[in-house]
Scaffold this active site. Structure first.
Site, PDB file in Angstrom:
ATOM      1  N   THR A   2      -4.069  -0.705  -7.172  1.00  0.00           N
ATOM      2  CA  THR A   2      -4.863   0.462  -7.556  1.00  0.00           C
ATOM      3  C   THR A   2      -4.042   1.739  -7.644  1.00  0.00           C
ATOM      4  O   THR A   2      -2.987   1.860  -7.044  1.00  0.00           O
ATOM      5  CB  THR A   2      -5.991   0.678  -6.505  1.00  0.00           C
ATOM      6  OG1 THR A   2      -6.867   1.699  -6.932  1.00  0.00           O
ATOM      7  CG2 THR A   2      -5.443   1.038  -5.133  1.00  0.00           C
ATOM      8  N   GLY A  53     -13.814  -1.490  -6.598  1.00  0.00           N
ATOM      9  CA  GLY A  53     -15.125  -0.938  -6.255  1.00  0.00           C
ATOM     10  C   GLY A  53     -15.163  -0.109  -4.993  1.00  0.00           C
ATOM     11  O   GLY A  53     -16.240   0.137  -4.454  1.00  0.00           O
ATOM     12  N   THR A  89      -9.519   0.496  -9.766  1.00  0.00           N
ATOM     13  CA  THR A  89      -8.694  -0.480  -9.077  1.00  0.00           C
ATOM     14  C   THR A  89      -8.858  -1.723  -9.917  1.00  0.00           C
ATOM     15  O   THR A  89      -9.798  -1.813 -10.699  1.00  0.00           O
ATOM     16  CB  THR A  89      -9.274  -0.709  -7.659  1.00  0.00           C
ATOM     17  OG1 THR A  89      -9.206   0.501  -6.942  1.00  0.00           O
ATOM     18  CG2 THR A  89      -8.557  -1.795  -6.887  1.00  0.00           C
ATOM     19  N   ASP A 140      -7.830   8.296   0.413  1.00  0.00           N
ATOM     20  CA  ASP A 140      -8.372   7.212   1.246  1.00  0.00           C
ATOM     21  C   ASP A 140      -8.230   7.502   2.739  1.00  0.00           C
ATOM     22  O   ASP A 140      -8.821   6.810   3.566  1.00  0.00           O
ATOM     23  CB  ASP A 140      -7.680   5.881   0.918  1.00  0.00           C
ATOM     24  CG  ASP A 140      -8.332   5.173  -0.260  1.00  0.00           C
ATOM     25  OD1 ASP A 140      -9.328   5.684  -0.795  1.00  0.00           O
ATOM     26  OD2 ASP A 140      -7.839   4.099  -0.640  1.00  0.00           O
ATOM     27  N   ARG A 195       0.844  -1.193   0.000  1.00  0.00           N
ATOM     28  CA  ARG A 195       0.000   0.000   0.000  1.00  0.00           C
ATOM     29  C   ARG A 195       0.885   1.250   0.000  1.00  0.00           C
ATOM     30  O   ARG A 195       1.969   1.250   0.585  1.00  0.00           O
ATOM     31  CB  ARG A 195      -0.825  -0.057   1.282  1.00  0.00           C
ATOM     32  CG  ARG A 195      -1.847   1.029   1.458  1.00  0.00           C
ATOM     33  CD  ARG A 195      -3.079   0.772   0.660  1.00  0.00           C
ATOM     34  NE  ARG A 195      -4.154   1.658   1.057  1.00  0.00           N
ATOM     35  CZ  ARG A 195      -5.143   2.017   0.261  1.00  0.00           C
ATOM     36  NH1 ARG A 195      -5.208   1.578  -0.982  1.00  0.00           N
ATOM     37  NH2 ARG A 195      -6.104   2.792   0.693  1.00  0.00           N
ATOM     38  N   ASN A 234      -6.142   4.258  -6.973  1.00  0.00           N
ATOM     39  CA  ASN A 234      -7.342   4.803  -6.351  1.00  0.00           C
ATOM     40  C   ASN A 234      -8.337   5.190  -7.439  1.00  0.00           C
ATOM     41  O   ASN A 234      -8.953   4.321  -8.008  1.00  0.00           O
ATOM     42  CB  ASN A 234      -7.056   5.947  -5.374  1.00  0.00           C
ATOM     43  CG  ASN A 234      -8.306   6.234  -4.540  1.00  0.00           C
ATOM     44  OD1 ASN A 234      -9.120   5.341  -4.345  1.00  0.00           O
ATOM     45  ND2 ASN A 234      -8.474   7.452  -4.083  1.00  0.00           N
TER      46      ASN A 234
HETATM   47  O1  DON Z   1      -7.900   0.987  -1.355  1.00  0.00           O
HETATM   48  C1  DON Z   1      -9.086   1.209  -1.554  1.00  0.00           C
HETATM   49  O2  DON Z   1      -9.969   0.669  -0.920  1.00  0.00           O
HETATM   50  C2  DON Z   1      -9.462   2.141  -2.675  1.00  0.00           C
HETATM   51  N1  DON Z   1      -8.376   3.022  -3.007  1.00  0.00           N
HETATM   52  C3  DON Z   1      -9.906   1.344  -3.850  1.00  0.00           C
HETATM   53  C4  DON Z   1     -10.519   2.192  -4.931  1.00  0.00           C
HETATM   54  C5  DON Z   1     -11.322   1.412  -5.873  1.00  0.00           C
HETATM   55  O3  DON Z   1     -11.553   0.238  -5.707  1.00  0.00           O
HETATM   56  C6  DON Z   1     -11.879   2.108  -7.008  1.00  0.00           C
HETATM   57  N2  DON Z   1     -12.367   1.151  -7.952  1.00  0.00           N
HETATM   58  N3  DON Z   1     -13.315   0.909  -8.427  1.00  0.00           N
END
Ligand code: DON
Length: 590
Positions: free
Chosen positions: A413, A491, A395, A437, A112, A415
């Site tokens: 991702t 998502g 993502t 986030d 991450r 993001n």
């Molecule tokens: O880490 C996360 O939970 C978010 N940054 C993920 C973003 C995401 O899944 C967007 N996609 N559809």
């Protein structure tokens, strides 16, 4: 054809600011899929399932060359950075969950992003405490220190069998020689964020002479960067590439320094595990909230006979939704990066606590979130001051299994789609906007309406709370040490509920994996107190749920993209769940 691949040519209008449609473009809204009639693509020994056919091919070629599931996953990870620039990445971060068949051990590789050293809790607020528009989602202040290169390189070195150069070769080739864009992909590149940054506009939009369906998209700068990583993986964090990134940051007002890059480390963590109907669930620990929500939801449902109710009946959905509501309440009050904050993780996963919380579910009616209380005596009071946000619109998840039974689930991702929109000049890759986030302002909901605790506030080196939930499920009985399912999805806030949808549809609902990933999804996240359902949900189901007092919001399209694998317990063959919501994915294996 031994694989499942679809190209549809519908022209899409990319849904830019649709709050709920996490990833699915308007192109995906053609005729609803008759998911109940679907059969999965099957293969005897190996399987790769991803959102992009070229990435799947990269993974399968590495397996055929003698690579294991990790080699293939690393090849896919680098290939998606080339062919799926909205989410595949070098400049973002993510998680790889892997399980080795021989030893039965599982590792959660946390790559991450981290907040840069100069980041502060209120960095996205102006002098009056008001949020600075788009500061955490667009441009030079939005990015965390990228982890993807470190994560993929770490995985290859510790768990792969081939060399980094071997597994990166397909990605380098795809970047250098180019790949052919479908209509959907060409349309997706008409992204407004990309148009705002010179290098992004030049590379992805040919300075306004946009790519069309059938064009070959070549990325020579990215090819050079990939080749430099293959030759010297240290270079991204400690060498010439790090130097270029840091200089680019300095020239353009970014916060990431050479020191931030040098400081970045991959965390090889123990995954969370739990039992559900005799299956062992192996899933994401913090810095994701996804595994906690997944386990809490399943534990709250252990006493409920979902199988008898039937898949996606109002009664079955009601129980699952009420479990979602309760799990997301805990998320909003407690979750954060456990390397920085303490929160009662073990107590939150305790079966007695979850049984007590589940006891508050009214069998016939929705519980309004405003009237929901967690049972007394189990958890300490949450930290004071409530809300704030996270995630955005892109993502990607992929799943791999090899002939030995090793399994890998990766969700990574930038993001939002195309991250911050910023491409590092000369290096050809996009940087994330993962800083969004974090809880960027106490009390303000993020683009997903998620309410988060001060435990997720910004601090230098801290990892923003994620929802990403790569998950591996083991079989039951004689299969209990073997992999049964490899799951995950993009998502944003809907990721954990999508994984629950897929998992329960197979284990309780009796659907095959292809049917489960295509079945209409439903989502509740405590706040806002609405039940979100995909557009393909039958109207009579919506009506039945409204009768149970749910405020149902029917999404304009759908969300997520599950790229999953199931192992047939009788034959041992691998079955693919390749999400039909996107049109350039592929499952393949042999
Ligand atoms: O880490 C996360 O939970 C978010 N940054 C993920 C973003 C995401 O899944 C967007 N996609 N559809």
């Amino acid at each position: 054809m031994h694989h499942r691949i679809q190209f549809r040519t519908a022209v899409s209008v990319v849904a830019i600011a649709c709050l709920l449609a996490a990833t699915r473009s308007a192109a995906a809204q053609d005729a609803p899929i008759d998911y109940k009639a679907e059969k999965p693509f099957t293969a005897q020994h190996t399987m790769v399932v991803t959102i992009h056919h070229d990435a799947t091919d990269a993974g399968v070629s590495v397996l055929r060359a003698g690579g294991n599931a990790v080699d293939a996953a690393v090849a896919v990870g680098f290939a998606l950075a080339v062919v799926h620039p909205a989410a595949g990445n070098l400049g973002g971060g993510g998680f790889m969950l892997l399980r080795s068949a021989k030893k039965g051990d599982a590792h959660f590789i946390d790559f991450r992003e981290e907040a840069p050293g100069a980041a502060t809790a209120n960095m996205y607020l102006d002098a009056n405490g008001k949020p600075i528009p788009n500061a955490s989602t667009l441009g030079m202040k939005a990015m965390g220190v990228p982890g993807s290169v470190a994560g993929l390189v770490y995985a290859e070195k510790h768990y792969g069998r081939l060399t980094l150069a071997q597994v990166m070769a397909p990605a380098i080739r795809l970047a250098h020689d180019g790949f052919t864009l479908s209509a959907d992909e060409a349309q997706e590149l008409h992204n407004r964020k990309l148009a705002q940054f010179a290098a992004s506009h030049r590379i992805f939009q040919r300075d306004g002479n946009y790519y069309n369906a059938g064009d070959v998209f070549r990325q020579p700068e990215l090819a050079k960067t990939l080749a430099a990583i293959a030759a010297d993986p240290e270079s991204f964090y400690h060498g010439a590439l790090a130097h270029t990134i840091a200089a680019f940051m300095q020239q353009n007002g970014g916060l990431i320094t050479g020191q931030d890059l040098a400081h970045y480390t991959v965390k090889d963590r123990a995954p969370l595990t739990a039992e559900y109907r005799g299956h062992t669930i192996i899933t994401a620990p913090p810095s994701s909230s996804g595994g906690i929500a997944l386990i809490q939801t399943l534990q709250m449902l252990t006493g409920v006979n979902l199988a008898k109710m039937g898949d996606r009946t109002p009664e079955e959905m009601h129980w699952i939704i009420e479990a979602f509501r309760r799990a997301y309440m805990d998320r909003s009050d407690y979750d954060g990066d456990t390397d920085y904050v303490r929160f009662p993780l073990q107590q939150m996963l305790d079966s007695k606590y979850l049984a007590a919380f589940a006891a508050s579910i009214d069998p016939a009616r929705a519980t309004p979130s405003a009237q929901l209380h967690r049972p007394a005596g189990f958890l300490p009071d949450p930290p004071k001051a409530t809300p704030l946000p996270e995630e955005s619109h892109n993502t990607t998840h992929f799943s791999v299994m090899d002939a030995e039974g090793n399994a890998v689930a990766v969700t990574y991702t930038l993001n939002s789609s195309y991250g911050s929109g910023v491409t590092v000049d000369g290096l050809g890759f996009l940087l994330n906007d993962e800083m969004d986030d974090f809880t960027t302002q106490i009390g303000a909901p993020n683009i997903y309406g998620l309410i988060q605790s001060p435990n997720n506030s910004i601090a230098p080196g801290k990892r923003p709370l994620s929802c990403m939930t790569p998950t591996i499920v083991l079989g039951t009985g004689r299969q209990r040490k073997k992999v049964a399912l490899v799951l995950g999805s993009p998502g944003g806030s809907t990721i954990p509920t999508t994984v629950v949808n897929d998992l329960i549809s197979v284990i309780d609902g009796g659907l095959n994996i292809q049917q489960s990933v295509d079945a209409p999804r439903f989502h509740h996240q405590y706040l806002p107190d609405t039940l979100q359902v995909e557009s393909a949900t039958p109207p009579q189901l919506v009506a039945a749920l409204r009768k149970m007092d749910y405020k149902v919001v029917v999404s304009r399209s759908g969300w997520g993209d599950s790229e999953c694998i199931a192992v047939n317990p009788k034959t041992g063959w691998l079955e693919a769940g390749q999400d039909s919501r996107h049109h350039y994915g592929k499952a393949d294996g042999y």
